[in-house]
Design an enzyme around this catalytic site. Structure first.
Site, PDB file in Angstrom:
ATOM      1  N   THR A  13       0.820  -1.224   0.000  1.00  0.00           N
ATOM      2  CA  THR A  13       0.000   0.000   0.000  1.00  0.00           C
ATOM      3  C   THR A  13       0.847   1.265   0.000  1.00  0.00           C
ATOM      4  OG1 THR A  13      -1.797  -1.077   1.156  1.00  0.00           O
ATOM      5  CG2 THR A  13      -1.701   1.289   1.378  1.00  0.00           C
ATOM      6  N   SER A  59       0.280  -9.808  -0.810  1.00  0.00           N
ATOM      7  CA  SER A  59      -0.489 -11.058  -0.855  1.00  0.00           C
ATOM      8  C   SER A  59       0.040 -11.966  -1.969  1.00  0.00           C
ATOM      9  CB  SER A  59      -1.965 -10.758  -1.111  1.00  0.00           C
ATOM     10  OG  SER A  59      -2.389  -9.776  -0.217  1.00  0.00           O
ATOM     11  N   THR A  89       1.710  -4.750   4.171  1.00  0.00           N
ATOM     12  CA  THR A  89       1.539  -5.198   5.555  1.00  0.00           C
ATOM     13  C   THR A  89       0.949  -6.607   5.650  1.00  0.00           C
ATOM     14  OG1 THR A  89      -0.640  -4.158   5.662  1.00  0.00           O
ATOM     15  CG2 THR A  89       1.220  -2.861   6.459  1.00  0.00           C
ATOM     16  N   CYS A 269      -4.335 -19.495  19.753  1.00  0.00           N
ATOM     17  CA  CYS A 269      -4.375 -18.281  20.587  1.00  0.00           C
ATOM     18  C   CYS A 269      -3.131 -17.437  20.312  1.00  0.00           C
ATOM     19  CB  CYS A 269      -4.385 -18.648  22.060  1.00  0.00           C
ATOM     20  SG  CYS A 269      -5.882 -19.451  22.579  1.00  0.00           S
TER      21      CYS A 269
HETATM   22  N1  ASP Z   1      -2.560  -5.569   0.390  1.00  0.00           N
HETATM   23  C1  ASP Z   1      -1.484  -4.699   0.819  1.00  0.00           C
HETATM   24  C2  ASP Z   1      -0.206  -5.511   0.842  1.00  0.00           C
HETATM   25  O1  ASP Z   1       0.024  -6.263   1.751  1.00  0.00           O
HETATM   26  C3  ASP Z   1      -1.797  -4.133   2.156  1.00  0.00           C
HETATM   27  C4  ASP Z   1      -0.763  -3.193   2.739  1.00  0.00           C
HETATM   28  O2  ASP Z   1       0.275  -2.922   2.203  1.00  0.00           O
HETATM   29  O3  ASP Z   1      -1.062  -2.656   3.812  1.00  0.00           O
HETATM   30  O4  ASP Z   1       0.576  -5.385  -0.064  1.00  0.00           O
END
Ligand code: ASP
Length: 332
Positions: A13, A59, A89, A269
């Site tokens: 992102t 992803s 992320t 958990c």
């Molecule tokens: N879908 C994005 C990724 O992991 C999300 C992000 O960067 O926050 O590349």
């Protein structure tokens, strides 16, 4: 003395822009944007930046992408004081965990960061994350793989993504944070003593691994098919490591072990750990020869298994190493 930091852009992102036609976020030319960031032209820290061949949403990350980035760090290791990896992320905790195993005797900081809102957008968390990550990488106070996000520095292989919306997207549930950022950066960790040891970069991995998340009602045939599919199996069990005591399930695991499968039990958990033999429901795991993953995260467990199976060790050695604390990924 001036510090030199290498900034490696992999996508995510942080460097995305809205594709108006499709109304989705897609990676764009990050280089242009960095040139427009005067904050990066600091007289005490010199920042160079490179990008992977094809910046991606994380992803889509594959271990081959890990190897591409690891090779960039390896080639530039002596020329820079530290490294900042910009990464999506979603799978950042997997990549950070994998890098902690792939970079043995690391003596410099490798700081992962990214953002919840693209860097060009109003109210973005990107600039702060990026600038502080660079400062930490240049500080000489960290020599391991970490994630820096929203005022906290985490041990990379202890981190999990816990939030899709808040700026505080990460947590390291079973390990204290390494530094807290306010007006000053307060380092809480002690520099790992690895001086004089040469960096060893491990690029081999195995993808012959799988995670089974147990749930009430999971079909024995499903478990059988998953166990048969792979050499290394992580079972995410309930609570303190408990699972069904169904005899078919237990004999499936016993057969798996006899067939040479390597199976580790971890907990669904986030906080706490697998306690061996506390309940009858995990006593059977112990008897079957299933490894106890204690408080390891799923991200660290699966990447540790990929790393160890990639080393082509004997099964016995993989099991011994899997139980050891190799890079601080599990409490002793
Ligand atoms: N879908 C994005 C990724 O992991 C999300 C992000 O960067 O926050 O590349």
């Amino acid at each position: 003395m001036n510090k030199k930091i290498l900034l490696i852009y992999t996508g995510g992102t942080i460097g995305m822009i809205k594709d108006d036609k499709k109304n989705t976020l897609v990676p764009f030319n990050f280089d242009k944007l960095l040139k427009a960031m005067p904050e990066l032209r600091n007289s005490e820290i010199h920042v160079d930046n490179i990008s992977t061949k094809n910046p991606i949403d994380s992803s889509n990350m594959h271990p081959t992408d890990w190897v591409e980035v690891i090779s960039m760090i390896e080639i530039n290791y002596l020329a820079y004081d530290g490294f900042v990896v910009l990464h999506g992320t979603d799978t950042m905790a997997y990549t950070a965990s994998a890098f902690s195993f792939m970079l043995e005797n690391l003596n410099k900081a490798v700081i992962f960061t990214g953002s919840q809102i693209p860097i060009g957008a109003r109210r973005s968390d990107a600039k702060e994350n990026l600038i502080t990550a660079i400062e930490i990488a240049a500080s000489n106070k960290v020599n391991e793989v970490c994630i820096y996000f929203e005022d906290q520095l985490y041990k990379g292989n202890r981190t999990v993504k816990v939030n899709t919306e808040d700026f505080e997207a990460f947590e390291s549930p079973n390990y204290p944070i390494l530094a807290e950022v306010g007006v000053n950066i307060k380092y809480k960790s002690i520099l790992q003593d690895k001086k004089n040891k040469k960096l060893v970069v491990h690029k081999d991995y195995s993808d012959n691994v799988v995670v089974i998340k147990l749930f009430p009602g999971i079909k024995i045939e499903t478990i059988r098919a998953i166990i048969n599919s792979s050499k290394g199996i992580i079972i995410e069990s309930f609570g303190a490591g408990n699972a069904l005591t169904n005899t078919k399930f237990i004999s499936l695991l016993q057969k798996g072990i006899l067939d040479g499968k390597i199976i580790m039990n971890i907990s669904q958990c986030l906080h706490g750990e697998v306690v061996r033999g506390e309940y009858a429901t995990n006593e059977a795991f112990k008897k079957a020869g299933i490894i106890c993953g204690k408080d390891i995260t799923t991200e660290a467990a699966i990447t540790k298994l990929m790393f160890l199976l990639g080393k082509r060790l004997s099964d016995k050695e993989v099991k011994i190493q899997l139980q050891k604390n190799l890079r601080g990924e599990v409490s002793s």
